[in-house]
Design a protein around this motif. Structure first.
Motif, PDB file in Angstrom:
ATOM      1  N   ARG A   1     -49.947 101.632 -26.001  1.00  0.00           N
ATOM      2  CA  ARG A   1     -50.208 102.864 -25.741  1.00  0.00           C
ATOM      3  C   ARG A   1     -51.316 103.119 -26.951  1.00  0.00           C
ATOM      4  O   ARG A   1     -52.316 103.930 -26.888  1.00  0.00           O
ATOM      5  N   SER A   2     -50.954 102.704 -28.173  1.00  0.00           N
ATOM      6  CA  SER A   2     -51.828 102.986 -29.295  1.00  0.00           C
ATOM      7  C   SER A   2     -53.184 102.223 -29.065  1.00  0.00           C
ATOM      8  O   SER A   2     -54.154 102.836 -29.410  1.00  0.00           O
ATOM      9  N   SER A   3     -53.189 101.156 -28.641  1.00  0.00           N
ATOM     10  CA  SER A   3     -54.335 100.354 -28.210  1.00  0.00           C
ATOM     11  C   SER A   3     -55.296 101.345 -27.387  1.00  0.00           C
ATOM     12  O   SER A   3     -56.185 101.095 -27.166  1.00  0.00           O
ATOM     13  N   THR A   4     -54.586 101.639 -26.326  1.00  0.00           N
ATOM     14  CA  THR A   4     -55.267 102.472 -25.342  1.00  0.00           C
ATOM     15  C   THR A   4     -55.792 103.715 -25.979  1.00  0.00           C
ATOM     16  O   THR A   4     -56.961 104.273 -25.521  1.00  0.00           O
ATOM     17  N   GLY A   5     -55.145 104.532 -26.751  1.00  0.00           N
ATOM     18  CA  GLY A   5     -55.729 105.536 -27.510  1.00  0.00           C
ATOM     19  C   GLY A   5     -56.884 105.234 -28.302  1.00  0.00           C
ATOM     20  O   GLY A   5     -57.858 106.009 -28.185  1.00  0.00           O
ATOM     21  N   GLU A   6     -56.824 104.068 -28.930  1.00  0.00           N
ATOM     22  CA  GLU A   6     -58.090 103.674 -29.820  1.00  0.00           C
ATOM     23  C   GLU A   6     -59.304 103.356 -28.837  1.00  0.00           C
ATOM     24  O   GLU A   6     -60.369 103.768 -28.957  1.00  0.00           O
ATOM     25  N   VAL A   7     -58.976 102.715 -27.665  1.00  0.00           N
ATOM     26  CA  VAL A   7     -60.096 102.338 -26.550  1.00  0.00           C
ATOM     27  C   VAL A   7     -60.855 104.010 -26.277  1.00  0.00           C
ATOM     28  O   VAL A   7     -61.951 104.074 -26.188  1.00  0.00           O
ATOM     29  N   ASN A   8     -59.737 104.945 -25.944  1.00  0.00           N
ATOM     30  CA  ASN A   8     -60.353 106.015 -25.551  1.00  0.00           C
ATOM     31  C   ASN A   8     -61.259 106.888 -26.425  1.00  0.00           C
ATOM     32  O   ASN A   8     -62.162 107.506 -26.135  1.00  0.00           O
ATOM     33  N   ALA A   9     -60.688 106.817 -27.640  1.00  0.00           N
ATOM     34  CA  ALA A   9     -61.487 107.327 -28.764  1.00  0.00           C
ATOM     35  C   ALA A   9     -62.893 106.779 -28.865  1.00  0.00           C
ATOM     36  O   ALA A   9     -63.764 107.376 -29.261  1.00  0.00           O
TER      37      ALA A   9
ATOM     38  N   LYS B   1     -64.535 105.176 -26.212  1.00  0.00           N
ATOM     39  CA  LYS B   1     -65.222 105.499 -25.078  1.00  0.00           C
ATOM     40  C   LYS B   1     -65.904 107.065 -25.517  1.00  0.00           C
ATOM     41  O   LYS B   1     -66.961 107.277 -25.217  1.00  0.00           O
ATOM     42  N   GLU B   2     -65.154 107.956 -26.098  1.00  0.00           N
ATOM     43  CA  GLU B   2     -65.762 109.304 -26.215  1.00  0.00           C
ATOM     44  C   GLU B   2     -66.667 109.059 -27.149  1.00  0.00           C
ATOM     45  O   GLU B   2     -67.622 109.891 -27.233  1.00  0.00           O
ATOM     46  N   GLU B   3     -66.547 108.367 -28.247  1.00  0.00           N
ATOM     47  CA  GLU B   3     -67.585 108.149 -29.396  1.00  0.00           C
ATOM     48  C   GLU B   3     -68.984 107.726 -28.687  1.00  0.00           C
ATOM     49  O   GLU B   3     -69.971 108.275 -28.974  1.00  0.00           O
ATOM     50  N   VAL B   4     -68.589 106.801 -27.866  1.00  0.00           N
ATOM     51  CA  VAL B   4     -70.035 106.185 -27.142  1.00  0.00           C
ATOM     52  C   VAL B   4     -70.594 107.078 -26.053  1.00  0.00           C
ATOM     53  O   VAL B   4     -71.789 107.360 -26.225  1.00  0.00           O
ATOM     54  N   THR B   5     -69.974 108.057 -25.496  1.00  0.00           N
ATOM     55  CA  THR B   5     -70.171 109.108 -24.613  1.00  0.00           C
ATOM     56  C   THR B   5     -71.184 110.092 -25.615  1.00  0.00           C
ATOM     57  O   THR B   5     -72.273 110.582 -25.131  1.00  0.00           O
ATOM     58  N   THR B   6     -70.369 110.387 -26.541  1.00  0.00           N
ATOM     59  CA  THR B   6     -71.280 111.444 -27.247  1.00  0.00           C
ATOM     60  C   THR B   6     -72.348 110.683 -27.946  1.00  0.00           C
ATOM     61  O   THR B   6     -73.732 111.399 -27.914  1.00  0.00           O
ATOM     62  N   LEU B   7     -72.579 109.562 -28.499  1.00  0.00           N
ATOM     63  CA  LEU B   7     -73.883 108.839 -28.898  1.00  0.00           C
ATOM     64  C   LEU B   7     -74.817 108.819 -27.703  1.00  0.00           C
ATOM     65  O   LEU B   7     -76.089 109.223 -27.858  1.00  0.00           O
ATOM     66  N   LYS B   8     -74.416 108.425 -26.541  1.00  0.00           N
ATOM     67  CA  LYS B   8     -75.296 108.570 -25.421  1.00  0.00           C
ATOM     68  C   LYS B   8     -75.825 110.066 -25.057  1.00  0.00           C
ATOM     69  O   LYS B   8     -77.362 110.251 -24.735  1.00  0.00           O
ATOM     70  N   GLY B   9     -75.312 111.007 -25.316  1.00  0.00           N
ATOM     71  CA  GLY B   9     -75.567 112.219 -25.299  1.00  0.00           C
ATOM     72  C   GLY B   9     -76.666 112.676 -26.171  1.00  0.00           C
ATOM     73  O   GLY B   9     -77.676 113.349 -26.119  1.00  0.00           O
ATOM     74  N   GLN B  10     -76.370 112.273 -27.317  1.00  0.00           N
ATOM     75  CA  GLN B  10     -77.259 112.247 -28.431  1.00  0.00           C
ATOM     76  C   GLN B  10     -78.683 111.624 -28.346  1.00  0.00           C
ATOM     77  O   GLN B  10     -79.783 112.481 -28.452  1.00  0.00           O
ATOM     78  N   LEU B  11     -78.594 110.470 -27.825  1.00  0.00           N
ATOM     79  CA  LEU B  11     -79.708 109.619 -27.436  1.00  0.00           C
ATOM     80  C   LEU B  11     -80.551 110.493 -26.293  1.00  0.00           C
ATOM     81  O   LEU B  11     -81.744 110.624 -26.171  1.00  0.00           O
ATOM     82  N   ALA B  12     -79.853 110.827 -25.099  1.00  0.00           N
ATOM     83  CA  ALA B  12     -80.507 111.743 -24.019  1.00  0.00           C
ATOM     84  C   ALA B  12     -81.147 112.829 -24.634  1.00  0.00           C
ATOM     85  O   ALA B  12     -82.065 113.231 -24.241  1.00  0.00           O
TER      86      ALA B  12
END
Length: 444
Positions: free
Chosen positions: A374-382, A384-395
């Motif tokens: 569950r801890s690893s899953t939480g890190e992966v989700n975090a 993913k959210e960071e990557v999504t934010t960066l993609k939004g900034q690049l867009a």
């Protein structure tokens, strides 16, 4: 050879005086608290313990359809006491009476401030056993007197009802701006007290052979003013799902090999007390205190093996020191007792899988594979959210660049229509090095 009692532990006398709540741990709101409503005269005078094996005071011995308990020889002697003239009167009950949070209210009056709950991560609860006992008894009081019994568990109670129950604690405790750890500690305590109180009513319900008679005539004194709660409980106790679950739980309890006799006090507080007494192997001493009882040969055999292993560890440590070294100066590994207890119990009872270490209670919770996952899953989700934010900034940056290009193209077209021809700049070519601005007359 050093005696075994001196090798394993050096005990000091411990007083059995009742603990008092320190006023120094109660910073908070100034002013007299509003006392809680006193218990009604119809309330039961039998105390309710913090364990699930709570018994409720029987209602009336003259009621029909009631199981009769066979009296023990001592019951006849204690049922009445002789007085002058040969008359008899009921013997005085040897009970402490129901809890009413009087000790907590007195501490608040003396300090003129609410009680602040000090959290300790080692115990996963209150910092001291005295304050833990105060929190548990207070939560039990508000559950018994202020919480309706119309839900299967505390988790199913609506949040509005939970808030009303928590507000009753604010009379003596400072419950404002609690940390997440303290909030979780209070929620868990309230949930356990709700479960124990419902278990007490189930024990009372089972005193009747006929469930329908229990529903009609068996309403306990605590619910005489809340008959709808007793109606719901009787219906719940007769539910086939609950009956099946209750039978399975009883079989599981009967199959347990080791039963502790330490009451509701968590092991972590007892373990800390033994460390303060100077015990070299506090975990083994704790096992002896809470499990070993006369007639329990299994627990005694397990403890003897633990003592044998701990003696070998201590003798190995003393063999490397001068003979005149005091026992207090002999150092053993900090986790030696835990390793011995775990090894012996795994050999005798089989390896236990889970996050709770045997004989450690809340103080021995360890991370398991599931929790790590569950801890690893939480890190992966975090991530993913960071990557999504960066993609939004690049867009967004891409949209801004395209808007600038369109604006530049419109300017060039406007100049071309006016007779001016300016080459469209490219991003790969460096700007001209001339410092003079481009004049329209030069282009003509």
């Amino acid at each position: 050879m050093i005696p075994l009692s001196h090798l394993i532990t050096r005990r000091r006398s411990v007083t059995n005086a009742p603990p008092t709540l320190s006023a120094s741990t109660a910073p908070g709101v100034i002013g007299e608290p509003t006392p809680l409503t006193e218990a009604t005269p119809t309330a039961s005078q039998v105390p309710v313990s913090s364990t699930s094996s709570v018994s409720v005071q029987p209602l009336n011995a003259r009621r029909p359809h009631r199981r009769r308990r066979e009296l023990e020889p001592g019951d006849h002697a204690s049922s009445s006491s002789g007085v002058d003239g040969g008359a008899s009167q009921p013997a005085k009950k040897n009970t402490r009476g129901p809890n009413r949070m009087l000790k907590e209210a007195h501490a608040v009056r003396m300090s003129a401030s609410l009680i602040k709950i000090a959290y300790d991560s080692q115990h996963r609860g209150a910092a001291t056993s005295q304050q833990h006992s105060s929190v548990v008894t207070s939560c039990g009081y508000v559950i018994r007197n202020c919480c309706p019994m119309r839900w299967e568990s505390w988790a199913q109670i609506p949040e509005e009802t939970k808030k009303l129950v928590r507000d009753k604690l604010s009379v003596n405790f400072d419950v404002n701006d609690l940390s997440p750890e303290v909030s979780a500690y209070l929620e868990g305590t309230l949930a356990n007290r709700y479960k124990d109180w419902k278990s007490a009513f189930h024990t009372h319900f089972q005193l009747w052979d006929d469930p329908e008679i229990a529903r009609l005539e068996g309403c306990p004194n605590e619910l005489t003013e809340r008959p709808e709660d007793w109606e719901w409980l009787c219906k719940h106790f007769m539910d086939p799902k609950f009956v099946k679950k209750s039978i399975a739980g009883k079989k599981a309890r009967d199959s347990k090999t080791l039963l502790h006799h330490s009451g509701s006090k968590p092991f972590s507080y007892r373990l800390e007390a033994r460390r303060q007494e100077g015990s070299k192997f506090p975990q083994i001493d704790l096992f002896n205190d809470v499990y070993v009882r006369p007639g329990n040969e299994t627990a005694k055999e397990i403890h003897d093996v633990m003592v044998e292993k701990s003696t070998a560890v201590l003798q190995e440590a003393t063999s490397q020191l001068p003979p005149e070294t005091p026992i207090e100066d002999v150092n053993v590994p900090d986790d030696a007792d835990i390793q011995i207890v775990t090894e012996v119990l795994d050999q005798k009872l089989g390896r236990r899988y889970g996050k709770v270490v045997r004989c450690m209670g809340k103080a021995g919770v360890c991370e398991t594979g599931a929790s790590s996952s569950r801890s690893s899953t939480g890190e992966v989700n975090a991530l993913k959210e960071e990557v999504t934010t960066l993609k939004g900034q690049l867009a967004a940056q891409g949209e801004h660049i395209r808007a600038q290009d369109e604006r530049m193209s419109m300017i060039v077209q406007a100049l071309a229509m006016s007779g001016l021809q300016i080459p469209m700049p490219t991003r790969d070519v460096a700007p001209p090095s001339t410092s003079q601005p481009l004049h329209p007359a030069d282009t003509q």
